[in-house]
Design a protein around this motif. Structure first.
Motif, PDB file in Angstrom:
ATOM      1  N   LYS A 268       9.469  12.132  -4.894  1.00  0.00           N
ATOM      2  CA  LYS A 268       8.681  12.516  -6.069  1.00  0.00           C
ATOM      3  C   LYS A 268       7.671  11.420  -6.431  1.00  0.00           C
ATOM      4  O   LYS A 268       6.513  11.704  -6.736  1.00  0.00           O
ATOM      5  N   ALA A 269       8.107  10.159  -6.393  1.00  0.00           N
ATOM      6  CA  ALA A 269       7.202   9.048  -6.686  1.00  0.00           C
ATOM      7  C   ALA A 269       6.099   8.965  -5.631  1.00  0.00           C
ATOM      8  O   ALA A 269       4.940   8.720  -5.957  1.00  0.00           O
ATOM      9  N   GLY A 270       6.444   9.191  -4.374  1.00  0.00           N
ATOM     10  CA  GLY A 270       5.447   9.174  -3.310  1.00  0.00           C
ATOM     11  C   GLY A 270       4.403  10.259  -3.486  1.00  0.00           C
ATOM     12  O   GLY A 270       3.204  10.032  -3.276  1.00  0.00           O
ATOM     13  N   GLN A 271       4.844  11.438  -3.883  1.00  0.00           N
ATOM     14  CA  GLN A 271       3.898  12.531  -4.129  1.00  0.00           C
ATOM     15  C   GLN A 271       2.984  12.204  -5.307  1.00  0.00           C
ATOM     16  O   GLN A 271       1.777  12.441  -5.262  1.00  0.00           O
ATOM     17  N   PHE A 272       3.559  11.643  -6.347  1.00  0.00           N
ATOM     18  CA  PHE A 272       2.799  11.237  -7.525  1.00  0.00           C
ATOM     19  C   PHE A 272       1.743  10.203  -7.143  1.00  0.00           C
ATOM     20  O   PHE A 272       0.566  10.332  -7.496  1.00  0.00           O
ATOM     21  N   LEU A 273       2.149   9.193  -6.392  1.00  0.00           N
ATOM     22  CA  LEU A 273       1.210   8.139  -5.994  1.00  0.00           C
ATOM     23  C   LEU A 273       0.147   8.668  -5.050  1.00  0.00           C
ATOM     24  O   LEU A 273      -1.025   8.250  -5.124  1.00  0.00           O
ATOM     25  N   GLY A 274       0.502   9.590  -4.173  1.00  0.00           N
ATOM     26  CA  GLY A 274      -0.492  10.201  -3.291  1.00  0.00           C
ATOM     27  C   GLY A 274      -1.547  10.943  -4.078  1.00  0.00           C
ATOM     28  O   GLY A 274      -2.740  10.877  -3.766  1.00  0.00           O
TER      29      GLY A 274
END
Length: 67
Positions: A26-32
């Motif tokens: 979820k954090a990776g998607q947010f940062l992307g």
């Protein structure tokens, strides 16, 4: 890494994504999303990004309007 604040959310997001930091999916998607979207951050997004930066021992983000 320098102690200078990040000038924008894109740079901060890329530092988190490119570094050796444990991130949830979820954090990776947010940062992307932050890395490609130039739109201003909502207060909730600013808060989450700040928490991720602190957790990774990275510099703060300079928020437009001065922080």
């Amino acid at each position: 890494m320098t102690d200078c604040p990040f000038p924008d959310h894109r740079t901060a997001a890329l530092a988190l994504l490119n570094g050796d930091h444990r991130l949830s999916r979820k954090a990776g998607q947010f940062l992307g999303q932050l890395a490609v979207d130039p739109a201003p951050l909502s207060p909730a997004q600013e808060n989450w990004l700040a928490k991720l930066l602190v957790r990774a021992s990275l510099p703060i983000l300079v928020v437009e309007g001065g922080q």
